[in-house]
Write a protein that holds these residues in place. Structure first.
Motif, PDB file in Angstrom:
ATOM      1  N   ALA A   1       0.888  -1.079   0.004  1.00 12.28           N
ATOM      2  CA  ALA A   1      -0.156  -0.053   0.001  1.00 12.28           C
ATOM      3  C   ALA A   1       0.826   1.262   0.248  1.00 12.28           C
ATOM      4  CB  ALA A   1      -1.065  -0.161   1.457  1.00 12.28           C
ATOM      5  N   ILE A   2       1.914   1.372   0.886  1.00  4.39           N
ATOM      6  CA  ILE A   2       2.676   2.431   0.854  1.00  4.39           C
ATOM      7  C   ILE A   2       3.477   2.597  -0.315  1.00  4.39           C
ATOM      8  CG2 ILE A   2       4.626   3.470   2.026  1.00  4.39           C
ATOM      9  CD1 ILE A   2       2.284   3.417   3.762  1.00  4.39           C
ATOM     10  N   GLN A   3       4.168   1.457  -0.935  1.00  3.92           N
ATOM     11  CA  GLN A   3       4.672   1.585  -2.393  1.00  3.92           C
ATOM     12  C   GLN A   3       3.755   2.101  -3.480  1.00  3.92           C
ATOM     13  OE1 GLN A   3       7.221  -1.796  -3.657  1.00  3.92           O
ATOM     14  NE2 GLN A   3       7.153  -1.321  -5.589  1.00  3.92           N
ATOM     15  N   ALA A   4       2.459   1.762  -3.350  1.00  2.00           N
ATOM     16  CA  ALA A   4       1.532   2.207  -4.487  1.00  2.00           C
ATOM     17  C   ALA A   4       1.352   3.835  -4.294  1.00  2.00           C
ATOM     18  CB  ALA A   4       0.327   1.657  -4.382  1.00  2.00           C
ATOM     19  N   LEU A   5       1.369   4.142  -3.256  1.00  2.00           N
ATOM     20  CA  LEU A   5       1.071   5.461  -2.689  1.00  2.00           C
ATOM     21  C   LEU A   5       2.318   6.281  -3.264  1.00  2.00           C
ATOM     22  CD1 LEU A   5      -0.523   8.068  -1.204  1.00  2.00           C
ATOM     23  CD2 LEU A   5       1.054   7.315   0.798  1.00  2.00           C
ATOM     24  N   HIS A   6       3.632   5.786  -3.116  1.00  2.00           N
ATOM     25  CA  HIS A   6       4.636   6.450  -3.773  1.00  2.00           C
ATOM     26  C   HIS A   6       4.637   6.424  -5.033  1.00  2.00           C
ATOM     27  CE1 HIS A   6       7.011   7.880  -0.224  1.00  2.00           C
ATOM     28  NE2 HIS A   6       6.418   7.141   0.641  1.00  2.00           N
TER      29      HIS A   6
END
Length: 400
Positions: A190-195
């Motif tokens: 989820a954090i990688q997709a946000l970035h």
């Protein structure tokens, strides 16, 4: 007891001396800090301060007048040379400071990239102090290229600021995913997709071979043979507890300054709190790097220095700002074997070991964080099926 000396003027040190006065201690208090500025907040450094949204003065935990008014002798820009346990003295340059009780709140220091691979070149930065961030701030100019080494929270927060300011951002991570040591695959994804939605490029399972340049960074060479042009590099590869003084003084050190449940070191006249302290926690030894721990442990130690006799048994919590999303974490996920996903506009991930609830990662969901934290404080484990149903009211879990 008339004289208390505190070494380390970060969040823990500042909290400890303020609490001593709040508890009525009327003796001499000395707070020693290596930096030339009063104690300040660290979390905004790599976010609001670097973005230019917060002034230096707003970083300060308290105005300098507070220390004058509270009769706290503040030594800034000062490095302790030696602790003499036998004589109960702290040697500070040409000063000798006697103590009846001493507290070490020395914090932690960032790991740096080795000089042999270019870590000493101009344009290679770490993120820890005000001076660190001031040094890198001029590089945060739209269009410049930054390589961030390490996919942990510090590196990712720097990546978010760089992306918001229009830089070309590449994050290198040796592990197969970001946040691998601290978060479940669901949170990592989820954090990688946000970035990635903000243009950040990730290179996973990829190591740094060397940083190129004569006197200043021009690029990086990677373990897979790739070469990237870069205007500067940020190392976000973790920290180590600052234990040099404690070790030199002969105190017990084991992944931090070893303390008992009250915060006392192996010397009955010396205490420790914050990032540098390793304390007993439910059958193991734990060292926490968080604002919450720095404040709570330091305030408990202040009371215990005055005879309170209380033991430290926290419910750890943390946060990280990523763009406009606040990731809030309650508990420790160590030993989890299952993750329950509560899917909504603001998802949360709930960690279990068998039927025992361990921790929650709440991504923009303050209610999930608060409910999870309260459940941990109550020692209760919620029904996983209820957690997974976004139609169920989370607060009802506190009454179940």
């Amino acid at each position: 007891m008339n004289r208390i000396v505190v070494i380390g003027a970060g969040q823990a040190g500042a909290s400890l001396v303020a609490k001593l006065r709040a508890l009525g201690f009327s003796g001499q208090i000395t707070l020693i800090g290596e930096e030339s500025v009063p104690p300040y907040q660290r979390p905004p450094l790599s976010k609001a301060y670097l973005l230019g949204e917060m002034t230096q003065e707003r970083l300060f935990l308290r105005p300098e007048s507070f220390y004058v008014d509270q009769r706290i002798d503040l030594h800034l820009g000062a490095a302790v040379d030696h602790i003499d346990r036998g004589e109960q003295l702290v040697r500070l340059g040409d000063k000798v400071l006697p103590y009846d009780a001493l507290a070490l709140t020395t914090g932690s220091t960032p790991r740096r990239l080795p000089a042999m691979i270019g870590g000493a070149l101009g344009g290679v930065h770490v993120v820890r102090t005000l001076a660190d961030v001031d040094a890198m701030a001029p590089d945060f100019t739209a269009g410049r290229r930054v390589v961030i080494v390490g996919g942990g929270y510090i590196g990712l927060e720097a990546a978010a600021v760089a992306a918001k300011k229009g830089l070309q951002v590449t994050v290198l991570e040796m592990a197969p995913r970001i946040l691998q040591r601290v978060a479940a695959p669901e949170t990592s994804a989820a954090i990688q997709a946000l970035h990635e939605g903000h243009g950040v490029r990730f290179m996973l399972a990829t190591g740094l071979e060397r940083i190129e340049g004569d006197s200043h960074v021009t690029g990086v060479a990677l373990s897979d043979g790739t070469r990237l042009d870069a205007d500067f590099v940020i190392a976000g590869i973790g920290v180590t507890p600052a234990t040099d003084l404690a070790e030199a003084a002969g105190l017990m050190v084991e992944n931090g300054i070893k303390v008992d449940a009250q915060g006392r070191t192996s010397d009955p006249h010396i205490w420790a709190a914050g990032d540098c302290a390793a304390f007993p926690y439910r059958g193991t030894s734990l060292r926490l790097e968080s604002v919450q721990n720095a404040i709570d442990q330091a305030e408990l130690v202040a009371g215990n220095m005055l005879g309170a006799g209380k033991e430290y048994d926290p419910v750890p919590w943390f946060w990280s700002d990523q763009y406009d999303m606040k990731l809030q974490i309650a508990g420790l996920n160590t030993g989890y074997d299952r993750v329950v996903v509560r899917q909504s506009d603001a998802p949360s991930h709930w960690y279990f070991a068998g039927d025992k609830f361990l921790a929650v990662d709440a991504m923009g969901d303050a209610r999930a964080f608060m409910v999870g934290k309260r459940l941990l404080e109550m020692g209760r484990s919620p029904d996983p099926a209820a957690l997974a149903d976004p139609q169920r009211d989370l607060k009802a879990l506190l009454r179940a």
